[in-house]
Every structure is written in structure tokens, then in C-alpha cells.
Enzyme design. Structure first.
Site, PDB file in Angstrom:
ATOM      1  N   CYS A  36     -16.614 -29.029 -13.225  1.00 17.24           N
ATOM      2  CA  CYS A  36     -15.528 -29.783 -12.589  1.00 17.24           C
ATOM      3  C   CYS A  36     -15.635 -29.771 -11.068  1.00 17.24           C
ATOM      4  CB  CYS A  36     -14.172 -29.241 -13.021  1.00 17.24           C
ATOM      5  SG  CYS A  36     -13.996 -27.458 -12.828  1.00 17.24           S
ATOM      6  N   GLU A  44      -7.977 -18.008 -14.425  1.00 16.65           N
ATOM      7  CA  GLU A  44      -8.356 -18.966 -13.368  1.00 16.65           C
ATOM      8  C   GLU A  44      -7.139 -19.360 -12.530  1.00 16.65           C
ATOM      9  OE1 GLU A  44     -12.206 -21.332 -14.947  1.00 16.65           O
ATOM     10  OE2 GLU A  44     -10.294 -22.093 -15.690  1.00 16.65           O
TER      11      GLU A  44
END
Length: 633
Positions: free
Chosen positions: A400, A316
Site C-alpha cells: 500500500c 498497525e
């Protein structure tokens, strides 16, 4: 609430700014009326709210280690929304959630769903992957936002107790743990808490977490050994060793020694934001220079043209210089939001338009693409190319990004203007009304524009009495020429250009006007030749917007399109397309096939028309391919 330090500028608070902009106001309204309620329902449906009852038992679905942060970001977004739109029902709902959260706080001040209900014996044993301090940071941010907007202290008092407890656990003193968060966030949150309470303990705790990171002996190395190399992060970084695993969370070196943007991109942005905040508060030039060094490396080696960052799904985050694949780009929405946060902080320390230019690039492209036009579907990753199989989702297990988007959109007012003792600075061109005091005088500024579609921005100044101050307007890096008029006439008197901001100092009077008109051509972007996925290709831009080709507008495959170097562009505003956009039209050619043979000795083309749309608006119609970088000949 922000303190002034060393002649730095400081952002004007949300309550002083009212947005009534044709581009942003509808998006804020959708965020307020649809996205924020929708996200509450999702948090409720998935158990994120009720988990604060702490009634988990074996056999039930386990709370995730980061569920606290989703609820906290929802509180923060709802708080910002209440600034200009009082809503008694929403406020009662937030109060109810806060009551539940505070009821979960332990006697010693500790506040975390997972490590209270599921594994209480493992508190502070997995700082690298357990997200305890990350969740604490978001809870602090939510509490500060709600207090600033409503004046209610219940959650603020709770997070102060929590921060006091954390300060008793971590530090360099004998008997304390010398750890720091694997996922940065609490560092910047503690500075927000310091600013609202003026309790220097929180500033010092933030400084500790920043300064301790990456020091030797390495805390995470010791922690992993104590856990027998188990932990929440093992599935992600278990295959890495030594410096490589520590790069993932920016702990491979002490922060002031770091040269390159490394690892998980969201973690990096939150750390760099905290570093910029800390440098601002304590006047640490060395720390700010570190931020500048990291900024330069990121912008010149590891950033997508959209302002997206983080090229790999595997970590990520960042990989190597110029590794910026299009179809598999990760470019997490949260990372682009973090880039906005960081650059907003950088420009308060050093008023240079390069930071706001990047903030604007990320905001209008990589961030805004993260949410659908209806406000109820979201991208986690943001590719720059798609075969038609990439779509926004209604929600995520790791959720998120949706509340992160909501809190940014709901707080957009604070990104538009800044002040110093002598200057009013305009960073973003968003039609709005500003009411403040400058040079001891009440000042009202009405900003009028149809940005980003049109390049003219007008300012009307209202004063109770004459006042002398500087008005600074950013000249974006996408324009090469601009025209500045004061009271309808071009003037050079009192006008200077400072780090990309044109500054007009004069004795202002009620009724004065300023007009800024910028050239806004369509232009072609070319990548560094080391970016292999963009070699021989071009990306179109107009104003702050990056454009793409979507299959819905083309008969020929968008992958077959080649744009001649000689093509001219026409800009057409289409009111009924994608809620109203300025599209770019041009003549191009599409590769065709003379036969059904897989490999052929000749190539052929047919003339075709292309229509490019803003990247933020893609995937809001029927399924289909999309490209940002198109071939050029």
C-alpha cells in the site's frame, strides 16, 4: 474540482500550479521517471495487473484481497504525473490497464478481483476484513484523477456503475445491508466522485457510511457471528473482544461520539479525512468539531515528533496516550500520508496554520522518509531509532505504501495554495508559479525560495490590471520572528495576523513584490515526561525538518552521545552529501568505559563532534545505527 461552501476556502487545482523548486522538483522528477515505472513493473511482476484477467484457478497464487487498490493508486499517481508532463507512452499504458480493469467488471457493476475470481460466493460477507469497499474507494480515486487529467471517461463510467451498485446494496432502506467498510477509504472517494459528477447519490452514500459506523446493533459483531468468527481480519484481531476489536477500525462508537484517535492509524486517517470532507460539503459544524476533538487528542497524546502516527506493529496503530517507543515505532508511511490528507482538508474548512504546520511536519519527515533518494526502495514502518538493522525494501506483499507515496508526490501542487472569494492563501513554501483568477482578474504569482534550507520566501505578482484582494502567508510554528516587506519596505498597512496567517490586503499592481523572511534557528525539542523513551533526551529541529544522528557520520556510538545544554549549533550545507542537505554540527560528549567490566562505579566521557542530518535522508548510505532522540546533560 471542488465546490465552495459556507465561505470555506478551496485548494487550487494542480494544473494551475507549476513546481520548479530545488527541493521538490527533483523528487517529483524521480517519482515520474523512476518510481512510477518501477511500481508498474512490480505490479506486473507480482500479478497485480494480470489478476484482472480473472483467470485464477486452485493451485495458483491467490490474488490478495487488496490488489485492486495497488493498481488503482498506480493509475492515480500516473494521472497526476501527466498533468504537467504529457507522456503518450505512459498514457497508453494506463489505457491498457484500464481496459483490463473494466473487462473484469461484472454485469451488475461489481468490480473486485478476489471476490470475483476466488470466492464469488462470499461477496459482502466480510466487510470487516475483506477490503471490498476499500478497493472500490481507491478505484474511484484513480478513475477521478485520470478523468480530470485526460478527460477520458472509461474508468470513470465504470466506477459510477460500481458506486450505483454499491448504493443499491447498502443503506437504511428496507432490504439493504446496514454495513460499512472495515478499512475506510470509500467514504472520501465518494465525495471526490460527487464533486466531479455532481451526482448527490454519491455524497449521500458517503454520508451513510460515515453516519452508520459504530451504531447499535453493531454490524461487525453480527457479521462475525454469521461467519462463525472466521474472516480475513482474524489473524490480526482474533485475540480481541468487544469494544477493543471495534476500536481497531474506529467503529466502537458512532463517529460523532468519538473522543480519541483509536485503532489502525491508516483507517483512522481515511475516516477523519472523509469526515472533514463531508463536514465541508454539507456545512456540518458538529462533525467538524468532532474532527477537531480527535485532532487535538492525536496531536497532544499520540503523535511522534516526525508526524508519524501509530506506535504498535501489532495493530498497525495507536495504543495508549504517550506510548511512543522509538526503536519499535510503527509510524506507517501510509498513516503519515493520511495525516497529510486529513490536515489538508481541515485547513480548507478552517484556515488555521496549526493544520498546515502539522501537514508540513508529516510531509517533510514521516512521509519523505518512506522513500529512498533513488526512488526505488520504501519504508513501510518508520522507526525513530535503529541499531542498523532497519532498511527500506524494494517491495512488499502488502504494497500500500509505495503507490501511496507516488500519488502524493505527483499531486503536491494542490497542497501549496488555496483561494476564497477575496483571498489567495499560501500554505507551503515551494518555489512555484501560480496562474489563477481572483476578484475577477487574472493573477500570476511567482514564488521563489530555497526552502526548507533557507528562510526567505519571495513573491512576484503579475496582473493585467490592478486588483484588490488579500494575500495570506502562513507563519510556521517553528519560527518566533519574521520580517514582511512589500515592494522592498516593511509595512503594517493592511496587514493582520489571522490564525497563524499574515494577511496583506491592498490594491495590487503588476510588478508588486512581497518578501517573507523568518528566523530559522536550530532548536531543541523535549517530549512530555510521560513519553518514557524520550525522558532526558532532546531532538533537534531546524525549520520544518527533524534531525537525527546516523552512525555513518560518527566514530563514537550514536547511542553513547550526550549533548550538553550549552552546546551551540552550526548549520553547514553539504552539496555532495545525500543529494544536498543542511547538516547541523555541534560539540558533544560520548560515554566511554574505563575498563571491560560490565558494571562500573565511575563514568567517563570524551569530547566528540556530532553531525545531525535530516531524518528523511537516513538509511541512504552504509548500514549503521540511527537516533532521533539523543541524551542531553
Amino acid at each position: 474540482m471542488t465546490t465552495k461552501h459556507l465561505n470555506r476556502i478551496y485548494p487550487l487545482s494542480r494544473e494551475k500550479v507549476t513546481i520548479h523548486d530545488a527541493f521538490w522538483a527533483p523528487r517529483q522528477e524521480i517519482n515520474r521517471t523512476k518510481t512510477i515505472p518501477y511500481q508498474y513493473r512490480q505490479c506486473k511482476r507480482t500479478g497485480r495487473i494480470d489478476a484482472f484477467h480473472l483467470d485464477w484457478t486452485p493451485g495458483k497464487k491467490k490474488p490478495h484481497i487488496f490488489w485492486d487498490s495497488d493498481a488503482a493508486k498506480w493509475i492515480e499517481a500516473a494521472s497526476y504525473s501527466l498533468t504537467h508532463h504529457p507522456d503518450s507512452e505512459l498514457e497508453v499504458l494506463v489505457d491498457d490497464v484500464i481496459d483490463l480493469i473494466v473487462s473484469a467488471q461484472q454485469d451488475d457493476g461489481y468490480l473486485n478481483i478476489y471476490y470475483t475470481a476466488v470466492e464469488p460466493e462470499k461477496r459482502w460477507t466480510d466487510l470487516e476484513g475483506g477490503h471490498e469497499l476499500y478497493c472500490a474507494g481507491h478505484m474511484i480515486e484513480g478513475a477521478v484523477a485520470y478523468y480530470e487529467v485526460t478527460g477520458k471517461r472509461k474508468l470513470l463510467d465504470a466506477v459510477c456503475r460500481y458506486a450505483d451498485y454499491i448504493a443499491s446494496v447498502f443503506g437504511t432502506e428496507e432490504g439493504k445491508m446496514k454495513g460499512y467498510p472495515g478499512h475506510e477509504e470509500i467514504e472520501l472517494a465518494l465525495i471526490k466522485l460527487y464533486r466531479v459528477t455532481q451526482n448527490e447519490k454519491y455524497l449521500e452514500l458517503s454520508r451513510y457510511f460515515v453516519d452508520e459506523r459504530g451504531t447499535s446493533p453493531h454490524y461487525f459483531d453480527m457479521e462475525r457471528q454469521a461467519r462463525n468468527h472466521e474472516g480475513h481480519l482474524k489473524p490480526v484481531v482474533g485475540h480481541l473482544e468487544g469494544e477493543d476489536v471495534n476500536k481497531y477500525h474506529q467503529s466502537h462508537l458512532p463517529v460523532r461520539e468519538q473522543e480519541h484517535a483509536e485503532g489502525h492509524s491508516v483507517r483512522a486517517m481515511y475516516l477523519y479525512s472523509a469526515m472533514a470532507d463531508l463536514a465541508y460539503e454539507i456545512g456540518d459544524e458538529n462533525l467538524f468539531n468532532t474532527c477537531k476533538r480527535l485532532w487535538s487528542h492525536l496531536v497532544h497524546k499520540r503523535m511522534y515528533i516526525t508526524g508519524g502516527i501509530g506506535s504498535s506493529e501489532k495493530n498497525e496503530g495507536f495504543t495508549s496516550d504517550y506510548d511512543l517507543p522509538n526503536e519499535t515505532s510503527y509510524a506507517e508511511t501510509c498513516a503519515a500520508i493520511g495525516l497529510v490528507f486529513w490536515n489538508h482538508r481541515m485547513v480548507q474548512y478552517e484556515c488555521d496554520s496549526k493544520y498546515t504546520d502539522l501537514l508540513e511536519r508529516a510531509l517533510y519527515n514521516a512521509v519523505l522518509a518512506g522513500v529512498s533518494l533513488d526512488g526505488e526502495k520504501f519504508f513501510y514502518a518508520n522507526p525513530l531509532e535503529s541499531k542498523g538493522d532497519k532498511h527500506r525494501s524494494e517491495w512488499f506483499d502488502v504494497a500500500c505504501c509505495p503507490p501511496n507515496l507516488s500519488r502524493l508526490l505527483a499531486s503536491l501542487e494542490e497542497y501549496i495554495y488555496s483561494e476564497s472569494d477575496h483571498d489567495l492563501i499560501v500554505h507551503l513554501y515551494v518555489q512555484s508559479r501560480l496562474q489563477t483568477e481572483l476578484a475577477g482578474k487574472k493573477v500570476t504569482i511567482e514564488q521563489t525560495s530555497n526552502y526548507p534550507w533557507e528562510p526567505q520566501v519571495d513573491f512576484a505578482i503579475q496582473l493585467q490590471e490592478k486588483a484588490r484582494f488579500g494575500l495570506k502567508l502562513r507563519i510556521p510554528n517553528w519560527t518566533s520572528r519574521y520580517r514582511l516587506e512589500v515592494n522592498g519596505e516593511e509595512t503594517d498597512e493592511g496587514v493582520t495576523l489571522e490564525h497563524g496567517y499574515v494577511r496583506i490586503e491592498r490594491d495590487w499592481q503588476d510588478g508588486d513584490t512581497v518578501s517573507l523572511t523568518m528566523d530559522m534557528p536550530v532548536f531543541r525539542n523535549y517530549a512530555h515526561p510521560a513519553v518514557k523513551d524520550a525522558v532526558g533526551k532532546v531532538a533537534l529541529q531546524r525549520g520544518p525538518l527533524i534531525y537525527c544522528l546516523e552512525q555513518a557520520d560518527h566514530e563514537a556510538s550514536v547511542f553513547a552521545v550526550e549533548l550538553p545544554e550549552s552546546s551551540d549549533f552550526q548549520v553547514v550545507f553539504e552539496e555532495d552529501v545525500l543529494n544536498g542537505i543542511a547538516a547541523i554540527e555541534a560539540k558533544a560528549y560520548a560515554r566511554t568505559s574505563a575498563s571491560e567490566e560490565l558494571y562500573q562505579t565511575d563514568k567517563s566521557f570524551k569530547e566528540t563532534a556530532i553531525k545531525a542530518i535530516p531524518y528523511f535522508a537516513w538509511d541512504n548510505r552504509e548500514d549503521g545505527a540511527m537516533v532521533v532522540w539523543m541524551k542531553e546533560y
